[in-house]
Design a protein around this motif. Structure first.
Motif, PDB file in Angstrom:
ATOM      1  N   HIS A 200       0.825  -1.202   0.000  1.00 50.20           N
ATOM      2  CA  HIS A 200       0.000   0.000   0.000  1.00 50.20           C
ATOM      3  C   HIS A 200       0.860   1.253   0.000  1.00 50.20           C
ATOM      4  CE1 HIS A 200      -3.914  -1.998   1.572  1.00 50.20           C
ATOM      5  NE2 HIS A 200      -3.658  -2.245   0.318  1.00 50.20           N
ATOM      6  N   ILE A 201       1.888   1.251   0.857  1.00 51.42           N
ATOM      7  CA  ILE A 201       2.733   2.437   0.928  1.00 51.42           C
ATOM      8  C   ILE A 201       3.477   2.635  -0.388  1.00 51.42           C
ATOM      9  CG2 ILE A 201       4.767   3.390   2.089  1.00 51.42           C
ATOM     10  CD1 ILE A 201       3.635   2.391   4.647  1.00 51.42           C
ATOM     11  N   GLU A 202       3.856   1.519  -1.010  1.00 46.45           N
ATOM     12  CA  GLU A 202       4.533   1.638  -2.304  1.00 46.45           C
ATOM     13  C   GLU A 202       3.589   2.241  -3.342  1.00 46.45           C
ATOM     14  OE1 GLU A 202       6.149  -1.994  -3.763  1.00 46.45           O
ATOM     15  OE2 GLU A 202       7.032  -1.007  -5.508  1.00 46.45           O
ATOM     16  N   LYS A 203       2.314   1.815  -3.303  1.00 45.90           N
ATOM     17  CA  LYS A 203       1.353   2.351  -4.279  1.00 45.90           C
ATOM     18  C   LYS A 203       1.183   3.853  -4.116  1.00 45.90           C
ATOM     19  CE  LYS A 203      -1.417  -1.754  -5.147  1.00 45.90           C
ATOM     20  NZ  LYS A 203      -2.520  -2.559  -4.601  1.00 45.90           N
ATOM     21  N   LEU A 204       1.085   4.300  -2.856  1.00 48.46           N
ATOM     22  CA  LEU A 204       0.984   5.735  -2.616  1.00 48.46           C
ATOM     23  C   LEU A 204       2.229   6.435  -3.151  1.00 48.46           C
ATOM     24  CD1 LEU A 204      -0.366   5.856   1.049  1.00 48.46           C
ATOM     25  CD2 LEU A 204      -1.650   5.826  -1.072  1.00 48.46           C
ATOM     26  N   GLY A 205       3.399   5.822  -2.892  1.00 50.53           N
ATOM     27  CA  GLY A 205       4.649   6.391  -3.380  1.00 50.53           C
ATOM     28  C   GLY A 205       4.661   6.503  -4.893  1.00 50.53           C
ATOM     29  N   ASN A 206       4.196   5.432  -5.564  1.00 47.84           N
ATOM     30  CA  ASN A 206       4.164   5.456  -7.031  1.00 47.84           C
ATOM     31  C   ASN A 206       3.319   6.610  -7.550  1.00 47.84           C
ATOM     32  OD1 ASN A 206       5.792   3.283  -7.509  1.00 47.84           O
ATOM     33  ND2 ASN A 206       4.119   1.803  -7.406  1.00 47.84           N
ATOM     34  N   PHE A 207       2.170   6.805  -6.921  1.00 44.13           N
ATOM     35  CA  PHE A 207       1.300   7.894  -7.376  1.00 44.13           C
ATOM     36  C   PHE A 207       2.016   9.228  -7.235  1.00 44.13           C
ATOM     37  CE2 PHE A 207      -1.664  11.304  -6.896  1.00 44.13           C
ATOM     38  CZ  PHE A 207      -2.657  11.037  -7.806  1.00 44.13           C
ATOM     39  N   LEU A 208       2.545   9.466  -6.052  1.00 40.43           N
ATOM     40  CA  LEU A 208       3.149  10.770  -5.797  1.00 40.43           C
ATOM     41  C   LEU A 208       4.363  11.001  -6.686  1.00 40.43           C
ATOM     42  CD1 LEU A 208       2.845  10.984  -1.940  1.00 40.43           C
ATOM     43  CD2 LEU A 208       1.603  12.297  -3.656  1.00 40.43           C
ATOM     44  N   THR A 313       7.481  14.454  -5.803  1.00 43.80           N
ATOM     45  CA  THR A 313       8.422  13.385  -6.102  1.00 43.80           C
ATOM     46  C   THR A 313       9.169  12.932  -4.852  1.00 43.80           C
ATOM     47  OG1 THR A 313       8.719  14.501  -8.213  1.00 43.80           O
ATOM     48  CG2 THR A 313      10.193  12.680  -7.744  1.00 43.80           C
ATOM     49  N   GLU A 314       9.591  13.916  -4.048  1.00 41.25           N
ATOM     50  CA  GLU A 314      10.358  13.539  -2.865  1.00 41.25           C
ATOM     51  C   GLU A 314       9.497  12.765  -1.866  1.00 41.25           C
ATOM     52  OE1 GLU A 314      13.579  13.892  -2.127  1.00 41.25           O
ATOM     53  OE2 GLU A 314      14.185  14.966  -3.936  1.00 41.25           O
ATOM     54  N   SER A 315       8.232  13.189  -1.684  1.00 40.34           N
ATOM     55  CA  SER A 315       7.387  12.410  -0.762  1.00 40.34           C
ATOM     56  C   SER A 315       7.184  11.016  -1.321  1.00 40.34           C
ATOM     57  CB  SER A 315       6.017  13.050  -0.547  1.00 40.34           C
ATOM     58  OG  SER A 315       5.981  14.384  -0.851  1.00 40.34           O
ATOM     59  N   GLY A 316       7.003  10.931  -2.654  1.00 37.49           N
ATOM     60  CA  GLY A 316       6.835   9.622  -3.273  1.00 37.49           C
ATOM     61  C   GLY A 316       8.039   8.739  -3.022  1.00 37.49           C
ATOM     62  N   GLN A 317       9.226   9.311  -3.218  1.00 36.89           N
ATOM     63  CA  GLN A 317      10.426   8.505  -3.005  1.00 36.89           C
ATOM     64  C   GLN A 317      10.587   8.118  -1.539  1.00 36.89           C
ATOM     65  OE1 GLN A 317      13.337  10.954  -4.867  1.00 36.89           O
ATOM     66  NE2 GLN A 317      13.086   9.973  -6.875  1.00 36.89           N
ATOM     67  N   ALA A 318      10.225   9.048  -0.656  1.00 29.06           N
ATOM     68  CA  ALA A 318      10.293   8.730   0.773  1.00 29.06           C
ATOM     69  C   ALA A 318       9.398   7.535   1.086  1.00 29.06           C
ATOM     70  CB  ALA A 318       9.857   9.938   1.596  1.00 29.06           C
ATOM     71  N   LEU A 319       8.178   7.561   0.534  1.00 29.83           N
ATOM     72  CA  LEU A 319       7.250   6.454   0.791  1.00 29.83           C
ATOM     73  C   LEU A 319       7.791   5.148   0.227  1.00 29.83           C
ATOM     74  CD1 LEU A 319       3.745   8.038   0.172  1.00 29.83           C
ATOM     75  CD2 LEU A 319       4.705   7.252   2.317  1.00 29.83           C
ATOM     76  N   LYS A 320       8.366   5.219  -0.975  1.00 31.53           N
ATOM     77  CA  LYS A 320       8.875   3.990  -1.579  1.00 31.53           C
ATOM     78  C   LYS A 320      10.036   3.421  -0.767  1.00 31.53           C
ATOM     79  CE  LYS A 320       8.783   3.448  -6.176  1.00 31.53           C
ATOM     80  NZ  LYS A 320       8.893   3.826  -7.602  1.00 31.53           N
ATOM     81  N   GLU A 321      10.862   4.301  -0.225  1.00 30.20           N
ATOM     82  CA  GLU A 321      11.954   3.786   0.603  1.00 30.20           C
ATOM     83  C   GLU A 321      11.426   3.231   1.918  1.00 30.20           C
ATOM     84  OE1 GLU A 321      15.578   5.734   1.005  1.00 30.20           O
ATOM     85  OE2 GLU A 321      15.704   6.377  -1.085  1.00 30.20           O
ATOM     86  N   LEU A 322      10.370   3.871   2.444  1.00 34.79           N
ATOM     87  CA  LEU A 322       9.762   3.332   3.666  1.00 34.79           C
ATOM     88  C   LEU A 322       9.189   1.951   3.390  1.00 34.79           C
ATOM     89  CD1 LEU A 322       7.943   6.414   5.179  1.00 34.79           C
ATOM     90  CD2 LEU A 322       9.816   5.121   6.175  1.00 34.79           C
TER      91      LEU A 322
END
Lengths: 396, 396
Positions: A200-208, A313-322
């Motif tokens: 789920h967190i990755e999906k949010l990251g992808n969107f952002l 983009t940065e929030s997205g990348q943060a989420l993907k790393e999380l």
């Protein structure tokens, strides 16, 4: 005939999809078949049949009812069934003895009263939310067994032997299920919950990550957007509450497995899940601006484009790393934090940009959608920070 | 001892709350006790016991397992159990006959094979989403009965009589449940769904009605806000998808009742529910502006205050009238539409207000939150229009 053929093809196609989506389903089906055939041996082999007799059918019943897809559900049901049968059996025998002391006339009345009271109280207890989540099945079995034992006692005298045989066959059935579900290609609810939250967190990251360029660069090409799955992935996060709570409840039954110890902090996943849903809600609002007709003109866009894109983009990348940190269960070094810091810096830049005087000659109407997007993005950055905190807490 | 006392008091308090929240729960518990006592009469009365024997216990088991809180769930389970037992019984007897023709050595092998194949296929079918929603229980009973009948056949010869007795007791148990659940203080899933959807829309309406004055008038008094329940009511809408789908599935089993005919368009409620959740998502985003520290100064607020308040209040009133229209099942005259028209007019006024030149001397930073709120409100007006359409469709 053509319609029937089409229907058959459709069903075959669906079957394939269901099997391919999660091959563990096929394996689970085979496991159930295996265990049932195993347990039915009780009937075929003379020595086994001699010691259990018709009670052997309770082993078969137990397997059908207890064997669930995941280890947690199987253990939970097995435990519920075993304990409830034991308790209700003891109480039922007690009720029978108590009633039989009152003689042939009083006995059915007293047993009827016991059955009534017990059923009313147990049924009401099933409405307690905490009980419903973990012991609903156990209470049903409790009512069932109590009725069967105390009522049967009225007709048969060897009630103790009956209860003992039944209990041992249920125990055999339940433990076979639990053993097979743990040792033959196990499906762990805990692992599923873990992966689900990370997904789920990755999906949010992808969107952002994709939103910035989607909103600011290619304007008006809505057709192109249809094929982009990262723009709709977040929708599955919105309605995930029940699934997550259910998995967390089941996971609490499971022993330690793989990377997870017994009593892994499953509740923390629910917290992360709640924050992810809040973030997904903001994203849903953001998404409506992607498809809205009112678009800010290029001159306005260009002014905020860079900072907004950075925030997104940065929030997205943060989420993907999380998400990656959850998946690998490594304590995220400082790496996601740098992304969050970048996003927050961008948010501050945006504020000073808005404070500047270069806006005086621009029609306010045209700024509103961009302002709304910027404001939502700033909100999302805060959400991401919260998620980061929760994930860090989980890693502890 | 003090701790235990506190625990007891806590449980007593919880019991009272659960009973008061929905008194139908108490009634349901009494109903279960009543039916169980009724069915157990089969054991006490000699003539009844003579004709059914030990099979009478299947009636008790059926009652415990089939009797659910709502009529829809009870009918669904009863139907599933009855049909599945019948089908599996017939197939099981067939399998037994087929197997017994191969002689004493081949019989257990062949029956084992049948049991295995049947269990694998049925378990896999349970994974089909549509089957899972309505026939999951039936398939479990199918596996169970098939195993019991075909395996018992190996040991007893009067398998047909056994199957017939069991089927008739199950039929008696299930029909008692269905009759009692329909005629004694029934709990209709359809009605619950109907009320739930109306409640949700009312909650959204309450929020929107109050939002305008909350946001624009009393600035900075966050403490005062804590006691206002209408500001948090919408949160329960966000995670309602599973509950609604579940109720709709159950409602489809129910016969016509009260204001609802059989085959009432329950799916339409799910559509309205989805739109309500979308709207709740926007409201969630709106709500974060209520608590945000950055507030626009009074001069900015005053300019948009009136139009924004109109948009919010009128959409709120429109939703509340829609909720009433659902509740009373009257086709909403034109009354909610006037509210929507007012809200849309306000949205248009807002646009021309923003176009005007009176903004040139205002710091853009201060406008952003207000702009975001206005933009979200405009989005919500569109949502409300969609809900209005769906409700009108339902009234047809």
């Amino acid at each position: 005939p053509k319609k029937i053929l089409a229907k058959v093809v459709e069903i075959a196609r669906q079957t394939k999809t269901i099997g391919q989506d999660d091959p563990r389903r096929v394996i689970h089906s085979l496991k159930v078949g295996l265990v049932l055939t195993l347990v039915s041996l009780f009937y075929y082999f003379q020595p086994l049949y001699k010691s259990f007799g018709v009670s052997a059918m309770w082993a078969v019943m137990t397997v059908v009812v207890v064997f669930e897809f995941s280890v947690g559900a199987t253990i939970g049901k097995g435990f519920n069934r075993g304990l409830a049968t034991l308790l209700a059996g003891v109480l039922g025998v007690g009720a029978h003895h108590l009633a039989s002391m009152t003689g042939k006339v009083g006995e059915p009345i007293l047993i009827g009263l016991f059955v009534f009271l017990q059923a009313v109280v147990s049924t009401f207890i099933r409405f307690f939310p905490k009980v419903k989540a973990r012991y609903d099945y156990g209470l049903m079995i409790f009512i069932l067994t109590f009725c069967l034992v105390s009522i049967s006692g009225f007709r048969t005298d060897d009630i103790l032997e009956l209860a003992q045989k039944r209990l041992s066959t249920i125990f055999i059935g339940a433990s076979t299920c639990v053993i097979v579900s743990i040792f033959v290609c196990p499906v762990w609810s805990g692992e599923d919950l873990h992966n689900l939250v990370a997904d789920h967190i990755e999906k949010l990251g992808n969107f952002l990550e994709g939103f910035g360029s989607e909103y600011f660069e290619e304007s008006g090409e809505a057709e192109k957007r249809d094929g982009k799955s990262f723009l709709v992935g977040y929708k599955s996060v919105l309605n995930s509450k029940n699934t997550e709570e259910n998995l967390a409840n089941l996971a609490r039954w499971e022993p330690g497995h793989g990377k997870f110890m017994y009593l892994h902090p499953w509740k923390q996943y629910l917290k992360i899940g709640t924050l992810a849903r809040q973030c997904a809600c903001r994203i849903e609002a953001l998404n409506s601006y992607l498809n809205s007709q009112i678009k800010a003109p290029d001159e306005v866009r260009q002014k905020v484009q860079e900072t907004c894109k950075t925030m997104s983009t940065e929030s997205g990348q943060a989420l993907k790393e999380l998400s990656l940190a959850i998946r690998t269960m490594t304590r995220a070094a400082d790496s996601p934090n740098t992304h969050i810091i970048n996003a927050k810096t961008a948010a501050r830049n945006l504020i000073s940009l808005l404070k500047s005087d270069s806006w005086a000659d621009i029609n306010l109407l045209l700024v509103v959608p961009v302002a709304a997007v910027a404001s939502l993005l700033a909100d999302i950055v805060i959400c991401v920070e919260d998620i980061d905190e929760s994930v860090t807490e989980l890693a502890r």
